[in-house]
Design a protein around this motif. Structure first.
Motif, PDB file in Angstrom:
ATOM      1  N   ALA A  58      10.528  19.431  31.651  1.00 16.22           N
ATOM      2  CA  ALA A  58      10.655  18.042  32.104  1.00 16.22           C
ATOM      3  C   ALA A  58       9.333  17.465  32.591  1.00 16.22           C
ATOM      4  O   ALA A  58       9.222  16.251  32.801  1.00 16.22           O
ATOM      5  N   SER A  59       8.321  18.312  32.780  1.00 21.68           N
ATOM      6  CA  SER A  59       7.050  17.828  33.334  1.00 21.68           C
ATOM      7  C   SER A  59       6.083  17.334  32.272  1.00 21.68           C
ATOM      8  O   SER A  59       5.007  16.838  32.608  1.00 21.68           O
ATOM      9  N   THR A  60       6.418  17.474  30.990  1.00 25.31           N
ATOM     10  CA  THR A  60       5.483  17.068  29.930  1.00 25.31           C
ATOM     11  C   THR A  60       5.144  15.587  30.070  1.00 25.31           C
ATOM     12  O   THR A  60       6.015  14.756  30.325  1.00 25.31           O
ATOM     13  N   GLY A  61       3.869  15.286  29.907  1.00 20.84           N
ATOM     14  CA  GLY A  61       3.415  13.904  30.012  1.00 20.84           C
ATOM     15  C   GLY A  61       3.103  13.458  31.419  1.00 20.84           C
ATOM     16  O   GLY A  61       2.730  12.304  31.635  1.00 20.84           O
ATOM     17  N   THR A  62       3.231  14.353  32.405  1.00 22.28           N
ATOM     18  CA  THR A  62       2.911  14.023  33.789  1.00 22.28           C
ATOM     19  C   THR A  62       1.747  14.890  34.254  1.00 22.28           C
ATOM     20  O   THR A  62       1.334  15.840  33.587  1.00 22.28           O
ATOM     21  N   SER A  63       1.242  14.577  35.439  1.00 25.35           N
ATOM     22  CA  SER A  63       0.140  15.366  35.998  1.00 25.35           C
ATOM     23  C   SER A  63       0.602  16.738  36.457  1.00 25.35           C
ATOM     24  O   SER A  63      -0.220  17.596  36.776  1.00 25.35           O
ATOM     25  N   PHE A  64       1.933  16.967  36.510  1.00 25.17           N
ATOM     26  CA  PHE A  64       2.470  18.263  36.937  1.00 25.17           C
ATOM     27  C   PHE A  64       2.652  19.238  35.775  1.00 25.17           C
ATOM     28  O   PHE A  64       3.006  20.385  35.990  1.00 25.17           O
ATOM     29  N   ARG A 124      -2.560  14.785  29.578  1.00 23.69           N
ATOM     30  CA  ARG A 124      -1.340  13.979  29.417  1.00 23.69           C
ATOM     31  C   ARG A 124      -0.963  13.835  27.951  1.00 23.69           C
ATOM     32  O   ARG A 124       0.205  13.919  27.584  1.00 23.69           O
ATOM     33  N   PHE A 125      -1.965  13.597  27.092  1.00 22.23           N
ATOM     34  CA  PHE A 125      -1.659  13.403  25.676  1.00 22.23           C
ATOM     35  C   PHE A 125      -1.137  14.685  25.041  1.00 22.23           C
ATOM     36  O   PHE A 125      -0.073  14.699  24.417  1.00 22.23           O
ATOM     37  N   PHE A 126      -1.892  15.776  25.185  1.00 25.60           N
ATOM     38  CA  PHE A 126      -1.509  16.993  24.482  1.00 25.60           C
ATOM     39  C   PHE A 126      -0.289  17.679  25.083  1.00 25.60           C
ATOM     40  O   PHE A 126       0.375  18.461  24.406  1.00 25.60           O
ATOM     41  N   ASP A 169       9.239  16.206  21.216  1.00 23.23           N
ATOM     42  CA  ASP A 169       9.946  15.345  20.267  1.00 23.23           C
ATOM     43  C   ASP A 169       9.369  13.927  20.232  1.00 23.23           C
ATOM     44  O   ASP A 169       9.855  13.078  19.483  1.00 23.23           O
ATOM     45  N   ALA A 170       8.317  13.668  21.046  1.00 26.78           N
ATOM     46  CA  ALA A 170       7.609  12.395  20.936  1.00 26.78           C
ATOM     47  C   ALA A 170       6.566  12.436  19.820  1.00 26.78           C
ATOM     48  O   ALA A 170       6.007  11.410  19.456  1.00 26.78           O
ATOM     49  N   GLY A 171       6.299  13.636  19.291  1.00 21.14           N
ATOM     50  CA  GLY A 171       5.268  13.762  18.266  1.00 21.14           C
ATOM     51  C   GLY A 171       5.611  14.797  17.225  1.00 21.14           C
ATOM     52  O   GLY A 171       6.470  14.593  16.371  1.00 21.14           O
ATOM     53  N   ALA A 186       3.293   6.529  19.002  1.00 20.21           N
ATOM     54  CA  ALA A 186       4.278   6.357  20.074  1.00 20.21           C
ATOM     55  C   ALA A 186       3.625   6.368  21.456  1.00 20.21           C
ATOM     56  O   ALA A 186       3.990   5.573  22.335  1.00 20.21           O
ATOM     57  N   LEU A 187       2.660   7.261  21.672  1.00 19.97           N
ATOM     58  CA  LEU A 187       2.098   7.457  23.004  1.00 19.97           C
ATOM     59  C   LEU A 187       1.025   6.431  23.351  1.00 19.97           C
ATOM     60  O   LEU A 187       0.778   6.182  24.531  1.00 19.97           O
TER      61      LEU A 187
END
Length: 727
Positions: free
Chosen positions: A196-202, A260-262, A268-270, A517-518
């Motif tokens: 659940a942390s993908t795309g966040t600073s965590f 954040r990108f990678f 499933d966003a990429g 998308a991103l």
């Protein structure tokens, strides 16, 4: 041709059947494809069979968690791909092989690659023991850095490591281990709360390290199996992620950090998004179906059937090419692959009956490209369309019927008019297979019929595809090419190898979709189209056409459509076009990019067989496939073309568009029922466009022009036409 009773000599020649398609079902061996022997052949054969069985079992019996399934799907293709495809040319002899130091350096890279893999196993044990996350310094120094070092160095070494064709390169062995490490780490993290942390600073940086290595592996495999075009486009999109904040105008955006990108792009966003969703379900299943059809020699039968049905018509081999390419397109789903499988037989025969090398190659390229829009399978793009739009696949397949008919009718008329203008003959009865023999094996069409019937009876695509695959094996038992256990295993092995290219392409396209998308560049492109539509909707459509073709140049259909669907289709929907019409619009132009100069993959493949120049062949195939550049505009002006509307509207549009396509073909070839003068061609073009446009008044005007020209032609050229036909 007159049907006189055959003499015994003629019957004997028919028995011999000199034109007999054999080997159409054989897979072409690429220049960088390894050919193993002994234990290596056995090992990779088992891996390919296991890979195909993994999908059949997961799709039908024991489903896996979605992300885990897609990660394993890509990892399997990477391992097989690096095992089967070399990164450079093979050495002609021992003296041209790479130096010993390069081999030892490659083996040395196994140390960091294996170390990263071992650390993944240790991390999995820690997470199973209750750890909430892995220490950042462990992820960096004991996993990320060794993995990226091994991946980058392995790719660079593989570019210059030359070896014999029957051995695995140690550099590629390193890349196979790296693919395992990437998949292993992502499986551990994505099956924990950290997902659940993908795309966040965590998000753990390990996800980004794995995604960077995985993206590099996908890009390199795509280069090996599909060429540089898609890799270059992907690199441009990736560069945009970090250069975007410095760009002016609508291209600018706030920017994303590397982490954040990678941490999001391998979700499933990429990469694990719609394109991989389709390649891991529908595409792999239909590749297995195609492999079963090939193992039972159905492709040979399709081509022979086409020869028997159309070979005697004037310009016979060209018409055979049209029918055979449409039938084979339902099996292999790639334009260039279709050219290679059918063109090796039809192009030489076209030249034999009088077609110049340029025309022969162009006809085959245009016909093979049409295989991508031929229902019910329509290549892989139709499955992506169903996934992206949410429109049922059966509805998409039905909507494609009239456009596919118009496309193939256009090519048929182009071929027929050219044959009439040049006074070409058909093939003699002793040059083609006996139809009465082939009709006895018409049951070989049963798997295709079962597939269509199952889809329209409400079965899911996966169930219908599995049923059709099983029926291909069963039907073979009453054919001359019975499929026993050995043949079934051979088909599964063939499917594993055939799937590598399309899976690599879909994963690479997923990388581009992730960037779109991103970064939000798709939405900014939509606003640009919306602004153009305020000036003229036709201008907006023309601009969308150019972008779709440009994005598709040099790319396989699947990737071309996936990218165009992400960039162009949302903008078309934004300006008020129905989703089905918008996606068919970009799908058609993504398909015809295969015959659009200057980068036309199908035309180049045909030129290689015909012996003509590649650019000349691509220009000629563009001319022959001209209808495909007009039909998508018909979707917009006449949605009834896609069976949207009442039956009367559909019937009227279908009939008038058909007549318009015939007039358009006559315009291009300067022949209708005889030679056409310059002023008549201009009038004919106006009439064709009137009927293609689809309005009631324009249809009436087009019909009037067509009737007048028909009467003029019959009255002025009737005698000349008869004399040419008699010749």
């Amino acid at each position: 041709m007159s049907h006189t009773p055959q003499s015994r000599d003629e019957a004997a020649r028919d028995e011999a059947q000199p034109v007999n398609a054999e080997g159409a079902d054989e897979v072409a061996v690429e220049a960088n494809r390894r050919l193993y022997y002994g234990w290596q052949w056995l090992l990779f054969g088992i891996l390919a069979i296991a890979y195909s069985l993994f999908h059949l079992v997961s799709l039908n019996i024991y489903p896996l968690e979605t992300w885990s399934f897609r990660i394993l799907h890509i990892a399997g293709a990477l391992i097989l791909g690096y095992g089967l495809y070399a990164g450079t040319q093979f050495a002609d002899d021992d003296s041209r092989r790479s130096a010993a130091w390069m081999r030892w350096l490659s083996y040395a890279l196994l140390v960091p690659a294996l170390y990263a893999l071992v650390r993944v196993i240790m991390m999995q044990q820690e997470m199973s023991a209750g750890a909430m996350r892995i220490a950042p310094e462990i992820e960096a120094w004991h996993f990320g850095y060794p993995l990226i070092l091994a991946t980058v160095a392995g790719i660079l070494l593989s570019w210059s490591y030359r070896q014999v064709r029957d051995r695995l390169s140690p550099a590629d062995l390193v890349l196979m281990v790296c693919a395992l490490a990437v998949a292993g780490y992502l499986l551990v993290m994505f099956n924990s709360p950290l997902r659940a942390s993908t795309g966040t600073s965590f998000a753990p940086m390990g996800i980004s390290y794995a995604a960077i290595a995985g993206s590099l592996l996908i890009l390199e495999l795509t280069r090996r199996v599909a060429g540089l075009a898609l890799v270059i486009i992907s690199a441009i999109f990736l560069a945009y992620v970090f250069a975007g904040p410095y760009l002016p105008g609508f291209l600018g955006y706030p920017g994303l950090s590397v982490g954040r990108f990678f941490s999001q792009v391998y979700t499933d966003a990429g990469i694990l998004g719609p394109t991989t969703a389709v390649s891991s379900t529908y595409i792999i299943l239909f590749i297995i179906f195609a492999a079963f059809l090939q193992a039972s020699k159905v492709g040979d039968y399709f081509i022979n059937f086409a020869f028997a049905a159309a070979g005697r018509a004037r310009g016979g081999p060209a018409k055979v090419s049209i029918f055979a390419s449409g039938l084979m397109g339902m099996i292999n789903g790639t334009s260039a692959g279709n050219v290679v499988s059918t063109g090796s037989l039809t192009i030489p025969l076209m030249k034999k009956v009088g077609y110049p090398a340029r025309s022969a190659g162009a006809i085959e390229a245009a016909a093979s490209t049409g295989g991508q829009i031929m229902p019910p399978i329509m290549g892989a793009g139709a499955f992506i369309m169903a996934e992206v739009t949410g429109i049922p696949y059966t509805e998409i397949a039905v909507a494609a019927i009239i456009p596919a008919i118009l496309y193939f009718l256009s090519i048929y008329c182009m071929v027929d008019f050219e044959a009439a203008r040049k006074g070409m003959r058909g093939m003699r009865s002793d040059e083609i297979p006996k139809f009465r023999r082939l009709v006895k094996q018409v049951y070989l069409f049963a798997p295709i019929i079962i597939l269509i019937a199952a889809l329209f009876m409400g079965y899911s695509v996966i169930r219908a595809g599995t049923l059709a695959t099983a029926s291909a094996a069963v039907v073979s038992w009453i054919s001359p090419n019975k499929m026993g256990l050995r043949a079934i295993l051979k088909a599964l092995q063939l499917a594993g190898g055939m799937s590598i290219q399309i899976i690599a392409v879909c994963a690479c396209a997923g990388l581009i979709v992730g960037v779109i998308a991103l970064t939000g560049v798709g939405a900014r492109f939509s606003s640009l189209l919306l602004g153009l539509a305020g000036v003229s909707q036709l201008l907006a459509l023309f601009f969308a056409m150019c972008i779709s073709i440009l994005l598709g140049m040099g790319m396989p259909t699947t990737a071309a459509y996936a990218v165009a669907a992400s960039v162009v289709a949302p903008g078309l929907i934004e300006i008020g076009i129905q989703p089905l019409v918008a996606h068919f619009f970009v799908f058609y132009f993504a398909v015809v990019s295969a015959i659009t100069p200057p980068v036309a993959l199908a035309s180049y493949a045909a030129a290689g067989i015909s012996g003509d120049r590649a650019m000349s062949t691509s220009v000629a195939s563009f001319k022959i496939g001209l209808a495909a550049f007009i039909v998508p505009f018909m979707f917009f002006y006449s949605p009834a073309m896609l069976l949207e509307g009442s039956w009367m509207q559909i019937l009227r549009v279908g009939v008038t568009a058909t007549l318009g396509i015939v007039l358009l073909s006559a315009t291009v070839q300067a022949w209708f029922f005889g030679p056409v003068k310059a002023w008549q061609r201009i009038v004919m073009l106006i009439g064709a466009l009137c009927m293609i446009y689809g309005g009631l008044m324009t249809d009436v005007a087009g019909l009037a022009i067509g009737i007048v020209l028909f009467l003029l032609q019959r009255g002025r050229n009737d005698g000349g036409t008869r004399s040419v036909a008699s010749d």
